[in-house]
Write a protein that holds these residues in place. Structure first.
Motif, PDB file in Angstrom:
ATOM      1  N   ALA A  74       0.824  -1.206   0.000  1.00  0.00           N
ATOM      2  CA  ALA A  74       0.000   0.000   0.000  1.00  0.00           C
ATOM      3  C   ALA A  74       0.861   1.260   0.000  1.00  0.00           C
ATOM      4  O   ALA A  74       0.562   2.247  -0.693  1.00  0.00           O
ATOM      5  CB  ALA A  74      -0.922  -0.002   1.222  1.00  0.00           C
ATOM      6  N   VAL A  75       1.963   1.234   0.741  1.00  0.00           N
ATOM      7  CA  VAL A  75       2.831   2.409   0.804  1.00  0.00           C
ATOM      8  C   VAL A  75       3.497   2.662  -0.543  1.00  0.00           C
ATOM      9  O   VAL A  75       3.545   3.794  -1.053  1.00  0.00           O
ATOM     10  CB  VAL A  75       3.885   2.227   1.910  1.00  0.00           C
ATOM     11  N   ILE A  76       4.044   1.606  -1.153  1.00  0.00           N
ATOM     12  CA  ILE A  76       4.708   1.769  -2.448  1.00  0.00           C
ATOM     13  C   ILE A  76       3.712   2.214  -3.512  1.00  0.00           C
ATOM     14  O   ILE A  76       4.000   3.091  -4.350  1.00  0.00           O
ATOM     15  CB  ILE A  76       5.401   0.449  -2.871  1.00  0.00           C
ATOM     16  N   TYR A  77       2.522   1.624  -3.486  1.00  0.00           N
ATOM     17  CA  TYR A  77       1.502   1.994  -4.473  1.00  0.00           C
ATOM     18  C   TYR A  77       1.123   3.467  -4.321  1.00  0.00           C
ATOM     19  O   TYR A  77       0.964   4.200  -5.307  1.00  0.00           O
ATOM     20  CB  TYR A  77       0.280   1.103  -4.294  1.00  0.00           C
ATOM     21  N   ALA A  78       0.994   3.901  -3.057  1.00  0.00           N
ATOM     22  CA  ALA A  78       0.599   5.296  -2.830  1.00  0.00           C
ATOM     23  C   ALA A  78       1.705   6.279  -3.195  1.00  0.00           C
ATOM     24  O   ALA A  78       1.444   7.453  -3.486  1.00  0.00           O
ATOM     25  CB  ALA A  78       0.220   5.475  -1.362  1.00  0.00           C
ATOM     26  N   SER A  79       2.970   5.799  -3.207  1.00  0.00           N
ATOM     27  CA  SER A  79       4.082   6.696  -3.552  1.00  0.00           C
ATOM     28  C   SER A  79       4.094   7.048  -5.035  1.00  0.00           C
ATOM     29  O   SER A  79       4.828   7.934  -5.462  1.00  0.00           O
ATOM     30  CB  SER A  79       5.403   6.055  -3.134  1.00  0.00           C
ATOM     31  N   GLY A  80       3.304   6.322  -5.817  1.00  0.00           N
ATOM     32  CA  GLY A  80       3.219   6.611  -7.246  1.00  0.00           C
ATOM     33  C   GLY A  80       4.159   5.800  -8.112  1.00  0.00           C
ATOM     34  O   GLY A  80       4.332   6.121  -9.289  1.00  0.00           O
ATOM     35  N   ALA A  81       4.766   4.763  -7.557  1.00  0.00           N
ATOM     36  CA  ALA A  81       5.680   3.916  -8.339  1.00  0.00           C
ATOM     37  C   ALA A  81       4.899   3.189  -9.416  1.00  0.00           C
ATOM     38  O   ALA A  81       3.991   2.402  -9.112  1.00  0.00           O
ATOM     39  CB  ALA A  81       6.401   2.935  -7.419  1.00  0.00           C
ATOM     40  N   GLU A  82       5.282   3.411 -10.658  1.00  0.00           N
ATOM     41  CA  GLU A  82       4.537   2.822 -11.778  1.00  0.00           C
ATOM     42  C   GLU A  82       4.734   1.312 -11.828  1.00  0.00           C
ATOM     43  O   GLU A  82       3.820   0.566 -12.191  1.00  0.00           O
ATOM     44  CB  GLU A  82       4.957   3.473 -13.084  1.00  0.00           C
ATOM     45  N   TRP A  83       5.915   0.853 -11.494  1.00  0.00           N
ATOM     46  CA  TRP A  83       6.170  -0.590 -11.578  1.00  0.00           C
ATOM     47  C   TRP A  83       5.284  -1.381 -10.614  1.00  0.00           C
ATOM     48  O   TRP A  83       4.835  -2.475 -10.914  1.00  0.00           O
ATOM     49  CB  TRP A  83       7.650  -0.883 -11.309  1.00  0.00           C
ATOM     50  N   MET A  84       4.978  -0.769  -9.422  1.00  0.00           N
ATOM     51  CA  MET A  84       4.098  -1.452  -8.484  1.00  0.00           C
ATOM     52  C   MET A  84       2.657  -1.452  -8.984  1.00  0.00           C
ATOM     53  O   MET A  84       1.925  -2.432  -8.820  1.00  0.00           O
ATOM     54  CB  MET A  84       4.167  -0.784  -7.114  1.00  0.00           C
ATOM     55  N   GLN A  85       2.277  -0.381  -9.630  1.00  0.00           N
ATOM     56  CA  GLN A  85       0.934  -0.331 -10.185  1.00  0.00           C
ATOM     57  C   GLN A  85       0.765  -1.343 -11.309  1.00  0.00           C
ATOM     58  O   GLN A  85      -0.327  -1.883 -11.512  1.00  0.00           O
ATOM     59  CB  GLN A  85       0.632   1.089 -10.687  1.00  0.00           C
ATOM     60  N   ILE A  86       1.885  -1.575 -12.058  1.00  0.00           N
ATOM     61  CA  ILE A  86       1.812  -2.566 -13.141  1.00  0.00           C
ATOM     62  C   ILE A  86       1.810  -3.980 -12.584  1.00  0.00           C
ATOM     63  O   ILE A  86       1.014  -4.842 -12.991  1.00  0.00           O
ATOM     64  CB  ILE A  86       3.007  -2.373 -14.113  1.00  0.00           C
ATOM     65  N   ILE A  87       2.679  -4.248 -11.576  1.00  0.00           N
ATOM     66  CA  ILE A  87       2.777  -5.604 -11.021  1.00  0.00           C
ATOM     67  C   ILE A  87       1.563  -5.919 -10.123  1.00  0.00           C
ATOM     68  O   ILE A  87       0.935  -6.968 -10.227  1.00  0.00           O
ATOM     69  CB  ILE A  87       4.088  -5.747 -10.218  1.00  0.00           C
ATOM     70  N   GLY A  88       1.241  -5.000  -9.218  1.00  0.00           N
ATOM     71  CA  GLY A  88       0.174  -5.256  -8.237  1.00  0.00           C
ATOM     72  C   GLY A  88      -1.217  -5.055  -8.793  1.00  0.00           C
ATOM     73  O   GLY A  88      -2.198  -5.572  -8.236  1.00  0.00           O
ATOM     74  N   GLY A  89      -1.342  -4.276  -9.858  1.00  0.00           N
ATOM     75  CA  GLY A  89      -2.674  -4.024 -10.392  1.00  0.00           C
ATOM     76  C   GLY A  89      -3.467  -3.089  -9.498  1.00  0.00           C
ATOM     77  O   GLY A  89      -2.900  -2.242  -8.775  1.00  0.00           O
TER      78      GLY A  89
END
Length: 419
Positions: free
Chosen positions: A92-107
């Motif tokens: 949740a923290v990484i996703y909220a930081s705006g990291a695109e790679w986490m948004q791509i991997i985690g969905g």
């Protein structure tokens, strides 16, 4: 109440931040006040977003801590949920930081967090932090409720620790109605899939209550018996008192006649002449008839204040029957159907008796007639005798002596009116 408000306030605030238009931008901030959801870089996370994330994390950690504290099982794999929970937080923290790679991997973060939440619950179930449907046999055996589970053939499959041995016959009886195992225990049953369940019901309190009720019933029955006996004794005493009262009343009323009877019996016992003794017996019979009939009138007066003239006619008839034993001509005409006071009927009968007793030694004939007037009954007594009977003038309405016959007239008011 204060503790409930403190716990419920943060989630209510979070819901208001997300779902209200005015407060929504405290969670998601849009440039120049515009809203364009779905395009990258058009919004940023505001302070409300981090507050919500922090509250979710706190709730998750608190729930896990409580579950860990309440769990009574000691297993070594309790670390499994600990691994899943940090992974969810880090994601949740990484996703909220705006990291695109986490948004791509985690969905999508919502779907990912739901998946991780389900995984954490499953881990809690696997390590025993959350009880599952296992160990029922051991739990049933450890119970103190005195129950047994059998198959359709009444073969015991499961039994509790304190359940007694029950025969197949008793089990079959318990299928239709509760069976008493002892004074304080009932055996009940209920069909289940594939068999039956039997359990014991403690009825100690009910038995004690029934015993108390039975004791109370016995006490009440004894009390009722004593009350009935007391009532019977009181009734008997009252009856005897009433009989004595009536006897005393009759004795006072006929005291003169009783004394006259004693003198007549004395003369009868002392005499030897047959005709004289026969005459004495006839006089005794006349006086005895008066005592009897006067008593009847007194008893009638205890029940009712009025009587029919027919009752007085019966009194005269019995007296006349005894007078005829002395060869005295008697006649009577007293029609019935008129109501008079009982005391008036006694007064007429007393007047008749006194006249007869005075003239009995020289009595030739007696005639008693009655005539009904509008509001009274007029009695006329005619006595053929040479005895002086003028003393009875004051006791009647009219008295006349002519040709050896005394005529007396008495007027009695109807329905209690005496004229």
């Amino acid at each position: 109440m204060g503790k409930t408000a403190a716990i419920s306030s943060p989630p209510v605030l979070c819901v208001l931040l997300v779902l209200t238009n005015d407060l929504h931008q405290f969670v998601f901030s849009f440039p120049s006040g515009g809203i364009c959801i779905g395009e990258s870089g058009t919004y940023t996370y505001a302070v409300g977003y981090y507050f919500i994330i922090a509250w979710v994390v706190v709730c998750a950690l608190t729930a896990f801590a409580i579950t860990l504290y309440k769990c009574r099982l000691a297993q070594r794999k309790k670390y499994l949920p600990v691994l899943v929970l940090p992974c969810s937080i880090v994601y949740a923290v990484i996703y909220a930081s705006g990291a695109e790679w986490m948004q791509i991997i985690g969905g999508d973060i919502t779907a990912a967090q739901c998946l991780m939440f389900v995984g954490m619950l499953e881990c809690c179930i696997q390590v025993g932090l959350i009880p599952t449907n296992t160990g029922y046999a051991a739990l049933f055996e450890a119970g103190t409720f005195g129950a047994q589970i059998t198959d359709n053939d009444y073969q015991i499959r499961y039994t509790s620790a304190n359940s007694p041995e029950i025969s197949k016959g008793i089990m079959q009886k318990a299928e239709t109605a509760a069976v008493s195992l002892d004074k304080n225990t009932l055996l009940k049953s209920h069909p289940i899939d594939g068999g039956h369940v039997f359990w014991q019901e403690d009825i100690t309190e009910i038995t004690a209550l029934l015993e108390r009720l039975e004791e109370n019933n016995e006490t009440i029955a004894e009390s009722n018996y004593l009350e009935q006996e007391n009532y019977r004794v009181k009734l008997k005493i009252k009856t005897l008192r009433e009989k004595n009262r009536l006897y005393d009343l009759l004795q006072d009323k006929t005291a003169e006649q009783v004394d006259l009877l004693e003198r007549l019996f004395s003369q009868y016992n002392a005499g030897s002449d047959y005709e004289k003794r026969r005459s004495l017996l006839a006089k005794i019979a006349v006086i005895g008839a008066y005592i009897k009939r006067c008593g009847n009138l007194i008893f009638i007066g205890e029940q009712s204040k009025t009587t029919d003239t027919a009752e007085l006619s019966l009194c005269m008839e019995e007296s006349f029957a005894n007078l005829e034993l002395m060869d005295i001509d008697c006649a009577m005409d007293i029609p019935g159907g008129s109501r008079i006071l009982v005391e008036d009927a006694i007064r007429v009968y007393d007047f008749f008796e006194k006249v007869i007793e005075t003239a009995i030694d020289d009595l030739q004939s007696v005639l008693m007639k009655a005539r009904s007037a509008a509001d009274s009954v007029i009695f006329r007594l005619e006595v053929e005798s040479s005895c002086p009977l003028a003393d009875f003038t004051e006791s009647c309405e009219n008295c006349l002596f002519e040709d050896g016959v005394w005529c007396f007239t008495l007027r009695i008011g109807k329905a209690g009116e005496q004229l």
